[in-house]
Design a protein around this motif. Sequence first.
Motif, PDB file in Angstrom:
ATOM      1  N   LEU A  87       0.825  -1.205   0.000  1.00  0.00           N
ATOM      2  CA  LEU A  87       0.000   0.000   0.000  1.00  0.00           C
ATOM      3  C   LEU A  87       0.856   1.250   0.000  1.00  0.00           C
ATOM      4  N   GLN A  88       1.933   1.243   0.759  1.00  0.00           N
ATOM      5  CA  GLN A  88       2.832   2.398   0.781  1.00  0.00           C
ATOM      6  C   GLN A  88       3.359   2.707  -0.619  1.00  0.00           C
ATOM      7  N   ASP A  89       3.729   1.654  -1.355  1.00  0.00           N
ATOM      8  CA  ASP A  89       4.241   1.853  -2.720  1.00  0.00           C
ATOM      9  C   ASP A  89       3.151   2.408  -3.641  1.00  0.00           C
ATOM     10  N   LEU A  90       1.911   1.905  -3.493  1.00  0.00           N
ATOM     11  CA  LEU A  90       0.815   2.368  -4.344  1.00  0.00           C
ATOM     12  C   LEU A  90       0.532   3.849  -4.121  1.00  0.00           C
ATOM     13  N   ILE A  91       0.456   4.236  -2.859  1.00  0.00           N
ATOM     14  CA  ILE A  91       0.141   5.632  -2.548  1.00  0.00           C
ATOM     15  C   ILE A  91       1.275   6.546  -2.991  1.00  0.00           C
ATOM     16  N   ALA A  92       2.511   6.106  -2.770  1.00  0.00           N
ATOM     17  CA  ALA A  92       3.659   6.920  -3.173  1.00  0.00           C
ATOM     18  C   ALA A  92       3.685   7.132  -4.682  1.00  0.00           C
ATOM     19  N   ALA A  93       3.204   6.133  -5.433  1.00  0.00           N
ATOM     20  CA  ALA A  93       3.223   6.226  -6.897  1.00  0.00           C
ATOM     21  C   ALA A  93       2.036   6.994  -7.456  1.00  0.00           C
ATOM     22  N   SER A  94       1.038   7.286  -6.594  1.00  0.00           N
ATOM     23  CA  SER A  94      -0.177   7.953  -7.062  1.00  0.00           C
ATOM     24  C   SER A  94      -0.014   9.453  -6.927  1.00  0.00           C
TER      25      SER A  94
END
Length: 301
Positions: free
Chosen positions: A284-291
């Motif tokens: 989830l951290q990676d998804l939010i950082a990429a959004s």
Amino acid sequence: MAALNYHHLRLFHRIAHEGSLTRAADVLNLSQSALSVQLQKLEQQLGHDLFERRGKKLTLTEAGRIALDYADTVFETGDELIKVLQGRPRAAQHVLRVGALTTLSRNFQLEFLRPVIGRPDVELVVRSGTMRELLSHLEMHGLDVVLATTAVRRDAGTDLHCHLIAEQPVSLVGRPAPDREPIRFPDALRTVPVTLPSLDSEIRVALDRVLSLAGIHPVIQAEVDDMAMLRLLAREGEGVAVVPPIVVQDELQAGVLVEHCRIPDVTERFYAIVQTRRFPNPVLQDLIAASVPARTAPAAG
């Protein structure tokens, strides 16, 4: 730390899946007191409580949810050892549990989750519901994130955080009608029937403000709180619909609908609502950082 006691982990695994000491004790043919003692020993070794009591129900803590994810993997892998000659064991996986409002655009959900769809190391679980239901599951560690179009207020009594992950333009769309005069916002809404999001939508609030300032009372043919239904009505109606283009992107690409014009100063925002965690989900951290909130594209026409 001493080596993990897998017998204790197996007992915890059963309690978690049964959701009750009583049911787990019956399945395992143990007394509740003996099972409780073994659970306490595991909690002492790990240094965290794995359950909290809510009435008569056992609810996993944040540490308990993480422990259960690992326990599921451990025991599934153990089962696969027996079948190793019949197929390849599954790679270790992270579980990402996502909640989304029932009214949220499916196309937006797909775009947000696309980076993890099909990843062999990620098991994706998606649940839909009302904001109240989803936030309750988030607080009980049953979800990692809630996707919504409305931010939640943060105060001293909550540890929820809202991340703005996208901002989409809003347009007037409708069926192709080459013989009709060009539709321009806002004047067209004096006479052209329009399908609108419901009154509790942030899009509707912003739109009503703009129309009020322009002195326009639209001819409303429908009000819808579900983007999937709004999408269908846009395809069937003779008028226009107020909708973010991402919601109807398939219809626009196929030519079933056309985008007449963008609505200035009206956008739809998408939020990822998370709870402060000692052990945040790395996927989830990676998804939010990429959004990154999308820039408003040039107006159509």
